[in-house]
Design an enzyme around this catalytic site. Structure first.
Site, PDB file in Angstrom:
ATOM      1  N   CYS A   2       0.830  -1.199   0.000  1.00 56.66           N
ATOM      2  CA  CYS A   2       0.000   0.000   0.000  1.00 56.66           C
ATOM      3  C   CYS A   2       0.868   1.254   0.000  1.00 56.66           C
ATOM      4  O   CYS A   2       1.991   1.242   0.490  1.00 56.66           O
ATOM      5  CB  CYS A   2      -0.863   0.036   1.250  1.00 56.66           C
ATOM      6  SG  CYS A   2      -1.834  -1.439   1.483  1.00 56.66           S
ATOM      7  N   ARG A  27       3.858   0.161  -5.952  1.00 53.64           N
ATOM      8  CA  ARG A  27       3.910  -0.566  -4.684  1.00 53.64           C
ATOM      9  C   ARG A  27       2.682  -1.461  -4.493  1.00 53.64           C
ATOM     10  O   ARG A  27       2.745  -2.449  -3.771  1.00 53.64           O
ATOM     11  CB  ARG A  27       3.956   0.427  -3.522  1.00 53.64           C
ATOM     12  CG  ARG A  27       5.185   1.282  -3.498  1.00 53.64           C
ATOM     13  CD  ARG A  27       4.987   2.433  -2.568  1.00 53.64           C
ATOM     14  NE  ARG A  27       4.794   2.013  -1.203  1.00 53.64           N
ATOM     15  CZ  ARG A  27       5.752   1.951  -0.300  1.00 53.64           C
ATOM     16  NH1 ARG A  27       6.973   2.295  -0.610  1.00 53.64           N
ATOM     17  NH2 ARG A  27       5.496   1.564   0.919  1.00 53.64           N
ATOM     18  N   TRP A  77      -3.170  -2.496  -1.736  1.00 57.49           N
ATOM     19  CA  TRP A  77      -2.843  -3.839  -2.207  1.00 57.49           C
ATOM     20  C   TRP A  77      -3.425  -4.759  -1.150  1.00 57.49           C
ATOM     21  O   TRP A  77      -2.982  -4.766  -0.010  1.00 57.49           O
ATOM     22  CB  TRP A  77      -1.332  -3.992  -2.308  1.00 57.49           C
ATOM     23  CG  TRP A  77      -0.871  -5.277  -2.891  1.00 57.49           C
ATOM     24  CD1 TRP A  77      -0.902  -5.657  -4.199  1.00 57.49           C
ATOM     25  CD2 TRP A  77      -0.253  -6.361  -2.184  1.00 57.49           C
ATOM     26  NE1 TRP A  77      -0.353  -6.910  -4.345  1.00 57.49           N
ATOM     27  CE2 TRP A  77       0.050  -7.365  -3.129  1.00 57.49           C
ATOM     28  CE3 TRP A  77       0.061  -6.593  -0.851  1.00 57.49           C
ATOM     29  CZ2 TRP A  77       0.652  -8.567  -2.776  1.00 57.49           C
ATOM     30  CZ3 TRP A  77       0.671  -7.793  -0.507  1.00 57.49           C
ATOM     31  CH2 TRP A  77       0.960  -8.760  -1.473  1.00 57.49           C
ATOM     32  N   ASN A 102      -1.013   1.810   6.099  1.00 57.29           N
ATOM     33  CA  ASN A 102      -0.190   0.776   5.464  1.00 57.29           C
ATOM     34  C   ASN A 102       0.317  -0.111   6.592  1.00 57.29           C
ATOM     35  O   ASN A 102       0.791   0.392   7.599  1.00 57.29           O
ATOM     36  CB  ASN A 102       0.978   1.455   4.728  1.00 57.29           C
ATOM     37  CG  ASN A 102       1.903   0.460   4.060  1.00 57.29           C
ATOM     38  OD1 ASN A 102       1.566  -0.716   3.911  1.00 57.29           O
ATOM     39  ND2 ASN A 102       3.062   0.927   3.659  1.00 57.29           N
ATOM     40  N   GLY A 103       0.197  -1.425   6.440  1.00 57.50           N
ATOM     41  CA  GLY A 103       0.628  -2.330   7.506  1.00 57.50           C
ATOM     42  C   GLY A 103      -0.503  -3.259   7.895  1.00 57.50           C
ATOM     43  O   GLY A 103      -1.479  -3.395   7.154  1.00 57.50           O
ATOM     44  N   GLU A 491      15.795 -17.489 -11.015  1.00 52.95           N
ATOM     45  CA  GLU A 491      15.426 -16.096 -11.282  1.00 52.95           C
ATOM     46  C   GLU A 491      14.698 -15.985 -12.633  1.00 52.95           C
ATOM     47  O   GLU A 491      13.708 -15.266 -12.757  1.00 52.95           O
ATOM     48  CB  GLU A 491      16.688 -15.219 -11.225  1.00 52.95           C
ATOM     49  CG  GLU A 491      16.495 -13.757 -11.554  1.00 52.95           C
ATOM     50  CD  GLU A 491      15.480 -13.015 -10.699  1.00 52.95           C
ATOM     51  OE1 GLU A 491      15.034 -13.538  -9.655  1.00 52.95           O
ATOM     52  OE2 GLU A 491      15.075 -11.916 -11.098  1.00 52.95           O
ATOM     53  N   LYS A 495      10.886 -14.642 -13.079  1.00 54.15           N
ATOM     54  CA  LYS A 495      10.503 -13.538 -13.978  1.00 54.15           C
ATOM     55  C   LYS A 495       9.348 -13.965 -14.869  1.00 54.15           C
ATOM     56  O   LYS A 495       8.387 -13.231 -15.055  1.00 54.15           O
ATOM     57  CB  LYS A 495      11.677 -13.097 -14.867  1.00 54.15           C
ATOM     58  CG  LYS A 495      12.758 -12.280 -14.233  1.00 54.15           C
ATOM     59  CD  LYS A 495      12.386 -10.876 -13.856  1.00 54.15           C
ATOM     60  CE  LYS A 495      11.892 -10.837 -12.450  1.00 54.15           C
ATOM     61  NZ  LYS A 495      12.817 -10.615 -11.387  1.00 54.15           N
ATOM     62  N   GLU A 498       6.131 -14.251 -12.823  1.00 51.98           N
ATOM     63  CA  GLU A 498       5.631 -12.957 -12.361  1.00 51.98           C
ATOM     64  C   GLU A 498       4.877 -12.197 -13.441  1.00 51.98           C
ATOM     65  O   GLU A 498       3.824 -11.635 -13.175  1.00 51.98           O
ATOM     66  CB  GLU A 498       6.806 -12.065 -11.914  1.00 51.98           C
ATOM     67  CG  GLU A 498       7.361 -12.366 -10.559  1.00 51.98           C
ATOM     68  CD  GLU A 498       8.518 -11.436 -10.217  1.00 51.98           C
ATOM     69  OE1 GLU A 498       8.497 -10.837  -9.145  1.00 51.98           O
ATOM     70  OE2 GLU A 498       9.460 -11.320 -11.029  1.00 51.98           O
ATOM     71  N   HIS A 514      15.521 -37.203 -10.869  1.00 51.62           N
ATOM     72  CA  HIS A 514      14.850 -37.535  -9.611  1.00 51.62           C
ATOM     73  C   HIS A 514      13.405 -37.036  -9.581  1.00 51.62           C
ATOM     74  O   HIS A 514      12.847 -36.840  -8.510  1.00 51.62           O
ATOM     75  CB  HIS A 514      15.653 -36.992  -8.435  1.00 51.62           C
ATOM     76  CG  HIS A 514      17.035 -37.565  -8.368  1.00 51.62           C
ATOM     77  ND1 HIS A 514      17.264 -38.894  -8.109  1.00 51.62           N
ATOM     78  CD2 HIS A 514      18.248 -37.005  -8.595  1.00 51.62           C
ATOM     79  CE1 HIS A 514      18.574 -39.133  -8.150  1.00 51.62           C
ATOM     80  NE2 HIS A 514      19.188 -37.996  -8.447  1.00 51.62           N
ATOM     81  N   LYS A 614       5.588  -4.195  -5.459  1.00 54.15           N
ATOM     82  CA  LYS A 614       7.021  -3.927  -5.567  1.00 54.15           C
ATOM     83  C   LYS A 614       7.704  -4.058  -4.219  1.00 54.15           C
ATOM     84  O   LYS A 614       8.799  -4.583  -4.105  1.00 54.15           O
ATOM     85  CB  LYS A 614       7.208  -2.512  -6.124  1.00 54.15           C
ATOM     86  CG  LYS A 614       8.652  -2.086  -6.307  1.00 54.15           C
ATOM     87  CD  LYS A 614       9.248  -2.816  -7.465  1.00 54.15           C
ATOM     88  CE  LYS A 614      10.707  -2.542  -7.676  1.00 54.15           C
ATOM     89  NZ  LYS A 614      11.350  -3.632  -8.415  1.00 54.15           N
TER      90      LYS A 614
HETATM   91  C1  G6P Z   1       8.620  -8.312  -3.915  1.00 52.65           C
HETATM   92  C2  G6P Z   1       9.001  -7.790  -5.288  1.00 52.65           C
HETATM   93  C3  G6P Z   1      10.232  -8.547  -5.798  1.00 52.65           C
HETATM   94  C4  G6P Z   1      11.359  -8.443  -4.799  1.00 52.65           C
HETATM   95  C5  G6P Z   1      10.920  -8.904  -3.397  1.00 52.65           C
HETATM   96  C6  G6P Z   1      11.967  -8.547  -2.351  1.00 52.65           C
HETATM   97  O1  G6P Z   1       8.161  -9.612  -4.020  1.00 52.65           O
HETATM   98  O2  G6P Z   1       7.940  -7.948  -6.195  1.00 52.65           O
HETATM   99  O3  G6P Z   1      10.646  -7.992  -7.031  1.00 52.65           O
HETATM  100  O4  G6P Z   1      12.435  -9.221  -5.232  1.00 52.65           O
HETATM  101  O5  G6P Z   1       9.718  -8.249  -3.007  1.00 52.65           O
HETATM  102  O6  G6P Z   1      12.040  -7.156  -2.257  1.00 52.65           O
HETATM  103  P1  G6P Z   1      13.305  -6.346  -1.779  1.00 52.65           P
HETATM  104  O7  G6P Z   1      12.895  -4.904  -1.915  1.00 52.65           O
HETATM  105  O8  G6P Z   1      13.544  -6.724  -0.345  1.00 52.65           O
HETATM  106  O9  G6P Z   1      14.449  -6.710  -2.645  1.00 52.65           O
END
Ligand code: G6P
Length: 619
Positions: A2, A27, A77, A102-103, A491, A495, A498, A514, A614
Site C-alpha cells: 500500500c 507498490r 494492495w 499501510n501495515g 530467477e 521472472k 511474475e 529424480h 514492488k
Molecule cells: C517483492 C518484489 C520482488 C522483490 C521482493 C523482495 O516480491 O515484487 O521484485 O524481489 O519483493 O524485495 P526487496 O525490496 O527486499 O528486494
C-alpha cells in the site's frame, strides 16, 4: 504494498495527491482513494477499484470535482478483505475521522468486537477501520486530534504507517509510523506525507524520515514530531538525492524494458568509486568494514524474492572462491525458525527497497539476539534505497546504485546486487588474505567488462523476441542450470511466472532424473543455461536426457560453450566470453528479455502484474 500520500497546504491537494499516488502505484494498486476536508469543513472522499487513472476519472466525473487543502490518499494492495471500493482507503469513522493505513493491525478482530459492542458500524472487511473508530472514541473524551491518535495507537499490535484527519480538528494531519515506512515532505508553508520519497518529488526534495514509534503533528505552517515516549523530538531534514526525472518512461513501452536496458549504466554506477584499476576499495563498505570483515568466520545472507536469488549466487562464490562458509535463507522462514546465530557471522540483508517486512524483521531479530547473548554479529545491508529502514538499522551499508526501479519484476536491482556481492566477496577475501592481488585484479577486470557484456547480451533482443512465440501458448516451463546457473534459472523462472503468468520451475540440471523428467514432453519448453564452465559436460548429458524424451529444448550458451544441436533443439549464442562472476549476471539478461517478450505477447500488465507488489512491507 500500500502507498500513502497526504498533506496540508494552501493549495488544492487533489492534483498533488493523485500525482503522488501514481508514483506509488508500483507498490500496490488494486484500488485507491482520497479524502479531503472541503471549504465547508466536511469530510469528503472518492474511491475506486483499479488504478489511479480510474480514481482520477471518478473525481473528475463530477461537475465540481472535490477540492481541499488538507487531505490523505492511498493505493491499496489487498491483505485483509478483497479488492473492492468498500475496502479501499481512506476509511471513515462516522464522517468525522478519516484514516489511511499501510501495515497490519494484528489484534483488529478483538478491537472490532469491542467497537461493535460500543455501537460502531463497519462497512469494510479491512483491519484499518478499527483505527478510525479508536481515534473517534478518544476524540469523545478530548477534542485534540494528536492526543486522540497517540492514545489510539497504544491499543494497536502489528505494523502501521498512518495518516489521520478529522473534522473536529480540521487544520491538522497526524501521521504515525511503526514498522511501515513514512516520510514527511517539507515544502514552503506546506507539509506532505508519503510512503516513499518518490511520491513527493514533484513538490519537494526536502524530507524527514520518521523513526520507529514517531508521531507527527502537521499543520500548514508548523510541524512537531514526538517519539515513542511522547517526547517532542527534532528529526533531521534531508535533501533527497532522487530526481523526478528518474521515473520518466522515455522511449520505452514499459518500465521493465527501460530498466533492463539501463543495466550497463547501473552496473557501472555501482562500480564507480568502489574499484580502482585492479583493486576493490574495502572502505566502500564503510569505515569500520576492514575491522569487521577481519573477524568473521561465516556469512549469513537473508533476503526475499529476486534479492534471495542474488544471495544464492553469492553462496557459490563465497564457498568456491574464498572457502568461506555462506548460508542463504528466505527471510520469512529464517525469522520464525529459531535459527542458531553464530558469533563472528557477517549478517547480510539484500533488498532493493530496504523495506521488505520479513527481511527487516530478521535483521532486527538477529541484532536483538546478538545483543542479548553478547555475540559479535556485524550487519551489512546491500540495498538500493539510501533512505530506507534497512540502511538505518545496519552497521554497514552498501548501496546498489541501480537508480529507482519501478517495474514490479526486479531487473537492474538484481544485477547490481550481484555486482555488490562480488565486491563484498573480494573485500572480505582481501582483508582475510584468502584472495591474492592477482585474483583480485582478475575479478576487478571481469567486473569492469560487465557493462560491455550486458550491452552485447542486449543486442540479442530480436532473437529472444522470436523465441518468445514458442512460450506464449504454453502452461508450464522448466529452467535448468548447474552451479551459479541454478539460481539464475530460478530467477529466470520467477521472472516468467511474475509477468507472463506461465507456471515455470527451475531445477538444478543434475536433479532432473529424480522427478521432473517424468513431466517432459513436447508441450513443455525447457530452457537451459550453458556457459563454458567446469560443469558444461555434465550439463550436456542432462540436455540429452531431456532431448531423448521429446522436450522442447532451448539452450543459451556463450561463444565458447559449443553445445552442438543435431537440429532437434535450439542453441542460441547469447553472450561473448564470460567468467565465473560475469556469467550469471550476463546470462540473466537474456532470461529477463525472454520473460518480457513472452509477457508482451500475452498482453499482461508487465510493470504491475496482478496480485504482486514492488515493496512488501507487511508479512
Ligand atoms: C517483492 C518484489 C520482488 C522483490 C521482493 C523482495 O516480491 O515484487 O521484485 O524481489 O519483493 O524485495 P526487496 O525490496 O527486499 O528486494
Amino acid at each position: 504494498m500500500c502507498g500513502i500520500v497526504g498533506g496540508v497546504a494552501e493549495r488544492n491537494l487533489i492534483p498533488i495527491m493523485l500525482e503522488g499516488l501514481k508514483r506509488l502505484e508500483y507498490r500496490g494498486y488494486d484500488s485507491a482513494g482520497v479524502a479531503i476536508i472541503d471549504a465547508e469543513g466536511t469530510l469528503v472522499r472518492r474511491r475506486s477499484l483499479g488504478k489511479i487513472k480510474a480514481l482520477d476519472a471518478t473525481i473528475h466525473a463530477d461537475d465540481t470535482p472535490i477540492a481541499g487543502q488538507i487531505g490523505i490518499a492511498h493505493t491499496r494492495w489487498a491483505t485483509h478483505g478483497v479488492p473492492s471500493e468498500a475496502n479501499a482507503h481512506p476509511h471513515f469513522s462516522n464522517d468525522q475521522v478519516a484514516v489511511v493505513h499501510n501495515g497490519i493491525i494484528e489484534n483488529y478482530q478483538q478491537l472490532k468486537a469491542q467497537q461493535q459492542a460500543m455501537g460502531y458500524a463497519f462497512t469494510s472487511q479491512t483491519d484499518t477501520e478499527v483505527i478510525g473508530h479508536c481515534v473517534a472514541e478518544h476524540l469523545k473524551q478530548q477534542p485534540d486530534l494528536l492526543k486522540a491518535v497517540q492514545a489510539a495507537i497504544q491499543k494497536f499490535e502489528g505494523a502501521y504507517a498512518l495518516g489521520v484527519i478529522s473534522v473536529t480538528d480540521p487544520t491538522r494531519l497526524i501521521a504515525a509510523r511503526k514498522g511501515s515506512p513514512l516520510v514527511i515532505g517539507v515544502g514552503i508553508g506546506e507539509y506532505f506525507i508519503a510512503s516513499d520519497v518518490s511520491a513527493l518529488l514533484p513538490v519537494t526534495q526536502n524530507v524527514i524520515f520518521l523513526e520507529e514509534g514517531d508521531v507527527a503533528d502537521i499543520r500548514r505552517d508548523a510541524l512537531q514530531i514526538y517519539n515513542q515516549q511522547g517526547e517532542p523530538v527534532e528529526r533531521q531534514v534531508r535533501v533527497s538525492s532522487l530526481s523526478a526525472a528518474a521515473v520518466e518512461l522515455g522511449e520505452h513501452r514499459h518500465y521493465m524494458h527501460k530498466e533492463i536496458f539501463e543495466q550497463p549504466q547501473s552496473v557501472s554506477d555501482t562500480l564507480e568509486g568502489r574499484v580502482t584499476d585492479k583493486t576493490v576499495l574495502v572502505s566502500a563498505f564503510g569505515n569500520q568494514a576492514e575491522a569487521l570483515f577481519a573477524g568473521i568466520t561465516q556469512v549469513q545472507i537473508i533476503a526475499c524474492g529476486t534479492s534471495y536469488h542474488a544471495g544464492l549466487v553469492a553462496k557459490y562464490w563465497f564457498e568456491d572462491i574464498l572457502q568461506l562458509p555462506c548460508q542463504v535463507e528466505v527471510a520469512s522462514e529464517y525469522r520464525y525458525r529459531n535459527p542458531v546465530v553464530l558469533s563472528n557471522s557477517l549478517f547480510v540483508t539484500i533488498s532493493q527497497s530496504g523495506e521488505t517486512a520479513d527481511t527487516l524483521a530478521a535483521l532486527q531479530q538477529v541484532k536483538g539476539r546478538a545483543k542479548q547473548q553478547n555475540l559479535s554479529v556485524p550487519t551489512l545491508t546491500i540495498c538500493n534505497a539510501p533512505e530506507s529502514s534497512m540502511t538505518r538499522e545496519s552497521d554497514l551499508v552498501f548501496l546498489t546504485h541501480a537508480g529507482q526501479e519501478i517495474g514490479v519484476a526486479s531487473t537492474k536491482a538484481f544485477s547490481t546486487q550481484l555486482v555488490s556481492l562480488a565486491l563484498l566477496l573480494t573485500s572480505i577475501g582481501k582483508v582475510q588474505g584468502r584472495l591474492d592481488a592477482k585474483r583480485e585484479g582478475k575479478i576487478v577486470k571481469g567486473l569492469k567488462k560487465l557493462p560491455g557484456l550486458i550491452q552485447n547480451a542486449l543486442t540479442h533482443e530480436p532473437t529472444i523476441q522470436a523465441l518468445a512465440n514458442r512460450f506464449a501458448d504454453k502452461h508450464n516451463c522448466l529452467f535448468l542450470g548447474r552451479g551459479t546457473m541454478y539460481p539464475i534459472a530460478m530467477e529466470g523462472a520467477l521472472k516468467l511466472k511474475e509477468i507472463s503468468y506461465i507456471h515455470a520451475e527451475a531445477y538444478p540440471a543434475g536433479e532432473l532424473k529424480h522427478g521432473p523428467l517424468a513431466l517432459i514432453d513436447e508441450t513443455i519448453p525447457v530452457v537451459a543455461i550453458a556457459p563454458h564452465d567446469d560443469l558444461l559436460e555434465k550439463l550436456k548429458s542432462n540436455l540429452q536426457e531431456v532431448n531423448a524424451r521429446g522436450g522442447q529444448m532451448i539452450v543459451f550458451e556463450d561463444e565458447k560453450s559449443n553445445v552442438s544441436s543435431d537440429g532437434t533443439f535450439t542453441v542460441v549464442k547469447t553472450t561473448s566470453n564470460v567468467g565465473r562472476i560475469t556469467a550469471p549476471i550476463t546470462f540473466n539478461i537474456v532470461l529477463q528479455l525472454l520473460a518480457y517478450h513472452v509477457a508482451l505477447i500475452k498482453g499482461t500488465d508487465v510493470d504491475q502484474p496482478r496480485n504482486l507488489a514492488k515493496s512488501v512491507t507487511v508479512e
